[in-house]
Scaffold this motif. Structure first.
Motif, mmCIF file in Angstrom:
data_model
loop_
_atom_site.group_PDB
_atom_site.id
_atom_site.type_symbol
_atom_site.label_atom_id
_atom_site.label_comp_id
_atom_site.label_asym_id
_atom_site.label_seq_id
_atom_site.Cartn_x
_atom_site.Cartn_y
_atom_site.Cartn_z
ATOM 1 N N PHE A 75 0.752 -1.392 -0.196
ATOM 2 C CA PHE A 75 0.018 -0.056 0.071
ATOM 3 C C PHE A 75 0.802 1.446 0.034
ATOM 4 C CE2 PHE A 75 -2.545 -3.465 1.948
ATOM 5 C CZ PHE A 75 -3.501 -3.371 1.037
ATOM 6 N N ARG A 76 2.333 0.975 -0.015
ATOM 7 C CA ARG A 76 3.125 2.122 -0.020
ATOM 8 C C ARG A 76 2.842 3.041 -1.289
ATOM 9 N NH1 ARG A 76 8.823 1.321 2.190
ATOM 10 N NH2 ARG A 76 9.179 2.985 0.826
ATOM 11 N N GLY A 136 -7.725 -9.052 4.592
ATOM 12 C CA GLY A 136 -8.203 -8.601 5.733
ATOM 13 C C GLY A 136 -7.673 -7.307 6.063
ATOM 14 N N ILE A 137 -6.360 -6.874 5.538
ATOM 15 C CA ILE A 137 -5.912 -5.572 5.668
ATOM 16 C C ILE A 137 -6.934 -4.618 4.697
ATOM 17 C CG2 ILE A 137 -4.157 -4.066 5.128
ATOM 18 C CD1 ILE A 137 -2.191 -6.424 5.588
ATOM 19 N N CYS A 138 -7.161 -5.370 3.595
ATOM 20 C CA CYS A 138 -8.191 -4.312 2.807
ATOM 21 C C CYS A 138 -9.437 -4.110 3.441
ATOM 22 C CB CYS A 138 -8.192 -5.086 1.562
ATOM 23 S SG CYS A 138 -6.919 -5.125 0.311
ATOM 24 N N ASP A 139 -9.992 -4.990 3.959
ATOM 25 C CA ASP A 139 -11.320 -4.771 4.712
ATOM 26 C C ASP A 139 -11.259 -3.994 5.901
ATOM 27 O OD1 ASP A 139 -12.374 -6.778 2.954
ATOM 28 O OD2 ASP A 139 -12.466 -8.557 4.662
ATOM 29 N N VAL A 140 -10.087 -4.004 6.678
ATOM 30 C CA VAL A 140 -9.913 -3.057 7.945
ATOM 31 C C VAL A 140 -9.562 -1.494 7.266
ATOM 32 C CG1 VAL A 140 -8.226 -2.628 9.678
ATOM 33 C CG2 VAL A 140 -9.056 -4.797 9.431
ATOM 34 N N VAL A 141 -8.931 -1.419 6.567
ATOM 35 C CA VAL A 141 -8.515 -0.005 5.785
ATOM 36 C C VAL A 141 -9.715 0.358 5.386
ATOM 37 C CG1 VAL A 141 -7.457 1.155 4.185
ATOM 38 C CG2 VAL A 141 -6.217 -0.558 5.615
ATOM 39 N N GLY A 190 -12.812 3.968 6.156
ATOM 40 C CA GLY A 190 -13.084 5.087 5.189
ATOM 41 C C GLY A 190 -12.113 5.205 3.783
ATOM 42 N N TRP A 191 -11.109 4.370 3.883
ATOM 43 C CA TRP A 191 -10.155 4.477 2.566
ATOM 44 C C TRP A 191 -10.201 2.938 2.137
ATOM 45 C CZ3 TRP A 191 -4.594 3.119 2.648
ATOM 46 C CH2 TRP A 191 -3.808 3.471 1.717
ATOM 47 N N PRO A 192 -11.398 2.932 1.303
ATOM 48 C CA PRO A 192 -11.201 1.810 0.234
ATOM 49 C C PRO A 192 -10.193 1.446 -0.720
ATOM 50 C CG PRO A 192 -12.835 3.318 -0.514
ATOM 51 C CD PRO A 192 -12.065 4.057 0.719
ATOM 52 N N VAL A 193 -9.132 0.386 -0.582
ATOM 53 C CA VAL A 193 -8.033 0.356 -1.052
ATOM 54 C C VAL A 193 -8.120 -0.641 -2.253
ATOM 55 C CG1 VAL A 193 -6.498 1.417 0.346
ATOM 56 C CG2 VAL A 193 -6.969 -0.975 0.498
ATOM 57 N N LEU A 194 -8.977 -1.504 -2.097
ATOM 58 C CA LEU A 194 -9.194 -2.652 -3.085
ATOM 59 C C LEU A 194 -10.094 -2.324 -4.224
ATOM 60 C CD1 LEU A 194 -8.196 -5.669 -3.985
ATOM 61 C CD2 LEU A 194 -9.960 -6.315 -2.233
ATOM 62 N N GLU A 227 -6.586 -5.672 -7.798
ATOM 63 C CA GLU A 227 -6.140 -4.184 -8.551
ATOM 64 C C GLU A 227 -6.734 -3.171 -7.224
ATOM 65 O OE1 GLU A 227 -5.190 -3.438 -11.708
ATOM 66 O OE2 GLU A 227 -5.330 -5.472 -12.523
ATOM 67 N N LEU A 228 -5.632 -2.452 -6.930
ATOM 68 C CA LEU A 228 -5.921 -1.467 -6.010
ATOM 69 C C LEU A 228 -6.140 -0.235 -6.745
ATOM 70 C CD1 LEU A 228 -2.699 -2.064 -3.533
ATOM 71 C CD2 LEU A 228 -5.036 -3.182 -3.580
ATOM 72 N N THR A 229 -6.722 0.715 -5.878
ATOM 73 C CA THR A 229 -7.288 2.028 -6.189
ATOM 74 C C THR A 229 -6.179 3.059 -6.679
ATOM 75 O OG1 THR A 229 -7.373 2.836 -3.747
ATOM 76 C CG2 THR A 229 -9.511 2.049 -5.007
#
Length: 90
Positions: free
Chosen positions: A26-27, A55-60, A64-68, A79-81
């Protein structure tokens, strides 16, 4: 931030190697790149790395920061945002 070409996290069972590796994706440095998580067997990949990553994607996302943006289970590609593409391979 380190400019080293390679970094390592060496530790015993349960020390957080998988978590650290998954968080690394996620960097911002890796935006619009393609990388891979590789494990010796598919069950190891599915039960440890993929489970931790999702799991990390769900927590993030809950923060309020959807990354997936998308996860294709058939191709095992996330694919990440940020434009980052993550391949999961055994």
């Amino acid at each position: 931030m380190s400019k080293a070409k390679a970094r390592a996290f060496v530790g015993g069972v349960g020390s957080g190697k998988t978590m650290a590796g998954c968080a690394e994706v996620f960097r911002p440095d890796y935006a619009n790149t393609t990388g891979a998580f590789v494990a010796p067997t598919f069950p190891m990949l599915r039960d440890a790395t993929l489970r931790t990553f999702l799991g990390i994607c769900d927590v993030v996302a809950a923060q309020g920061w959807p990354v997936l943006a998308d996860f294709n289970k058939g191709d095992m590609v996330a694919e990440l945002t940020t434009g980052t593409r993550v391949l999961f391979r055994s």
